[in-house]
Write an enzyme that holds these catalytic residues in place. Sequence first.
Site: not given
Ligand code: NAD
Length: 347
Positions: A123, A147, A151
């Site tokens: 991120s 958080y 990362k």
């Molecule tokens: P999201 O919460 O929609 O997707 C994450 C998925 O991981 C979910 O489906 C959740 O059920 C699953 N999950 C969490 N812990 C788990 C575990 N221990 N075992 C199995 N599954 C697990 O989030 P997103 O927005 O799709 O983000 C995906 C990734 O991108 C994350 O790592 C997040 O930190 C990173 N990210 C997101 C953003 C944003 O703004 N959406 C920005 C930067 C980075």
Amino acid sequence: MILVTGGAGYIGSHTCVELIESGYDVLVLDNLSNSSRESLHRVERLTGHKVSFVEGDVRNGDILNVLFDTHDIDAVIHFAGLKAVGESCECPIFYYENNIECTLKLVQAMQDHNVKNLVFSSSATVYGDPQKLPLTEDMPLSATNPYGRSKLIIEEMLRDLPRADELTHSDNPWSVALLRYFNPVGAHKSGQIGEDPNGIPNNLMPFISQTAIGKRDCLSVFGGDYNTCDGTGVRDYIHVVDLAKGHVKAVQRLLSEQGLDGVQAFNLGTGHGISVLEMVNAFKDCNHVDVPYQISDRRPGDVAACYADVSRAQTELGWKAELGLADMVKDSWRWQSRNPEGYRVIG
Ligand code: NAD
Ligand code: UDP
């Protein structure tokens, strides 16, 4: 086959669509802690292809071992993790435990099965409070909340893997793409998959959409006195479909003849900053809806502006964002208006 952890989530589900459309088979491992099985049913309907799905926790090494033993996995995209900044400040141990342990168990299983191609969801938060814009990948890194620190710790851990390969003269060294997302927004143009936040959204775009549909009375614009074009916060918003395509490009590079040397970070953004008011006005104008708002206090921890230099992703991965602000706001609204309760109502 590509193993996609967290593939039922917001970015993961869009990435599954793009992977399948690029000819890859996908296997999703997700514990559905922040997502629903319905997202993957819709991915299957959109693509006309089956998505292999295992409901389980990435921290469970036994599940990972079975998956690697029974599938021909070429690379892994690791989305699984918790992502709410506020919650991470309240429950730091929970965040470190989930995000870091997931990654440790995953890379252990990968190493044990000699699958060493990894794309990791990082991120822009790893840049902390930016001293200079646009942000390039070699700028100093820091964390302003647990958080972000999770990362940063994971990025650092992953950097040790190719170093160990050198010491052990591994004949199959690690290749890791750290994708640093800026602000993902939007939804698939079909309106079938999108972001489905639990409770009151923390992020700007879902809050705007929920205000437009009447679920929220008024958007609070956090701060009107920043040193930006109109005083409101500036971010680099990236359409989730462009972001998903960036993952496909990263996988293609990892699996190419050329490969990817060790661990490399890539900014995925558009390279352009958009203010909160610019976003609100684009949403209103493109969708012909009202979004009541009021300027309120700054949100603690927010930076005035943040946007990417995206030239490395363009040069090294051949990736560039193609969708603009109008696509972002129209696609967000299509998803919101067709799925007012997210995945909870089958649309
Ligand atoms: P999201 O919460 O929609 O997707 C994450 C998925 O991981 C979910 O489906 C959740 O059920 C699953 N999950 C969490 N812990 C788990 C575990 N221990 N075992 C199995 N599954 C697990 O989030 P997103 O927005 O799709 O983000 C995906 C990734 O991108 C994350 O790592 C997040 O930190 C990173 N990210 C997101 C953003 C944003 O703004 N959406 C920005 C930067 C980075
Ligand atoms: N923001 C806002 N009101 C909201 C949510 C966010 O004004 O209800 C602003 C926030 O201050 C920042 C921008 O919108 O300037 C993007 O915030 P978001 O939480 O979506 O992403 P961040 O960049 O903080 O991770």
